[in-house]
Write an enzyme that holds these catalytic residues in place. Structure first.
Site, mmCIF file in Angstrom:
data_model
loop_
_atom_site.group_PDB
_atom_site.id
_atom_site.type_symbol
_atom_site.label_atom_id
_atom_site.label_comp_id
_atom_site.label_asym_id
_atom_site.label_seq_id
_atom_site.Cartn_x
_atom_site.Cartn_y
_atom_site.Cartn_z
ATOM 1 N N CYS A 68 -5.622 5.777 -5.888
ATOM 2 C CA CYS A 68 -5.959 4.610 -6.711
ATOM 3 C C CYS A 68 -4.697 3.836 -7.097
ATOM 4 O O CYS A 68 -4.700 2.600 -7.114
ATOM 5 C CB CYS A 68 -6.695 5.041 -7.979
ATOM 6 S SG CYS A 68 -8.238 5.909 -7.682
ATOM 7 N N ARG B 41 -15.012 4.545 -3.996
ATOM 8 C CA ARG B 41 -14.270 3.302 -3.766
ATOM 9 C C ARG B 41 -15.218 2.252 -3.185
ATOM 10 O O ARG B 41 -15.301 2.079 -1.977
ATOM 11 C CB ARG B 41 -13.096 3.554 -2.818
ATOM 12 C CG ARG B 41 -12.134 4.580 -3.321
ATOM 13 C CD ARG B 41 -10.941 4.791 -2.399
ATOM 14 N NE ARG B 41 -10.285 6.034 -2.768
ATOM 15 C CZ ARG B 41 -9.518 6.194 -3.842
ATOM 16 N NH1 ARG B 41 -9.299 5.169 -4.645
ATOM 17 N NH2 ARG B 41 -8.983 7.364 -4.111
#
Length: 242
Positions: free
Chosen positions: A57, A140
């Protein structure tokens, strides 16, 4: 003998391409937002990440922030989301700026909004929670929403796989070019490549295409016709006008 049916969770209905983006109001690192109404007239990439202070991330947020001006050049804003709280978001983004370098980028400040979603309300609305992957973290997910608030593209990645940012920018350019020129874009299209002319809608049109091909069009068969649109023409049409 009595048998007990196994418990099943109610599946979340994912937003569909061509439907209005689900509405929500949320607290973010840039203040409260009302989505998608606050972004009327803009394209938006709404994306989720599993958790703050995680390496994949972190690499993605540095990349998004480094490319923010590129997306903005095509009238496209960025909005991030995770199920962490606001103070965690703030601390993480500060750490990114002060300590983390990636792909030649350092001292990167994230100025687009990052949604606090500790109740997972928004993540649930957008089908970002997938129990088979993780029941408490958003996968995601990427939603490309157009200026009318309509979902135009959905992408889902597992927790372990970072996104391809060249593809995200290509999607924005391709959607805008297709809308502006009323064409479709073929595999691996980039501005300057040939575009696909809409398929003939009648036998007469199909016949005409093969016998009297209009200037600039290349028809290999009635259903497969392409034409050139220069990269300059595409860029002129889709870049934001200052």
């Amino acid at each position: 003998m009595t048998t007990t049916e196994p418990e099943t969770s109610t599946p979340t209905r994912l937003p569909r391409i061509g439907e209005p983006a689900p509405e929500f109001t949320a607290v973010t690192t840039q203040g409260e937002i009302n989505f998608p109404s606050d972004y009327a007239g803009k394209w938006v990439i709404l994306f989720s990440h599993p958790a703050d202070f995680t390496p994949v991330c972190t690499s993605e947020f540095i990349t998004f922030a480094a490319m923010q001006n590129e997306f903005s050049a095509y009238n496209t804003d960025l909005v991030g989301l995770s199920v962490d709280g606001l103070y965690s978001h703030i601390a993480w983004l500060r750490t990114i700026r002060e300590k983390i370098s990636f792909n030649g980028h350092s001292d990167v400040e994230v100025t687009f909004p990052l949604i606090e979603d500790i109740t997972m309300e928004v993540a649930t609305k957008y089908g970002m929670i997938m129990p088979g992957e993780d029941s408490t973290k958003a996968v995601r997910a990427v939603f490309v929403v157009d200026p009318e608030g309509i979902v135009r593209t959905l992408l889902y990645y597992p927790l372990s796989l970072g996104r391809n940012f060249d593809e995200l920018l290509r999607i924005v350019k391709g959607l805008q070019a297709a809308d502006h020129f009323a064409v479709a874009t073929p595999a691996d299209w980039r501005p300057g490549d040939k575009v696909i002319v809409p398929t003939a809608g009648s036998c007469g049109t199909a016949k005409d295409r093969m016998t009297d091909v209009e200037s600039g069009m290349d028809c290999q068969d009635w259903f497969f016709c392409t034409k050139d649109i220069s990269a300059d023409e595409v860029e002129e049409a889709i870049r934001a006008k200052n």
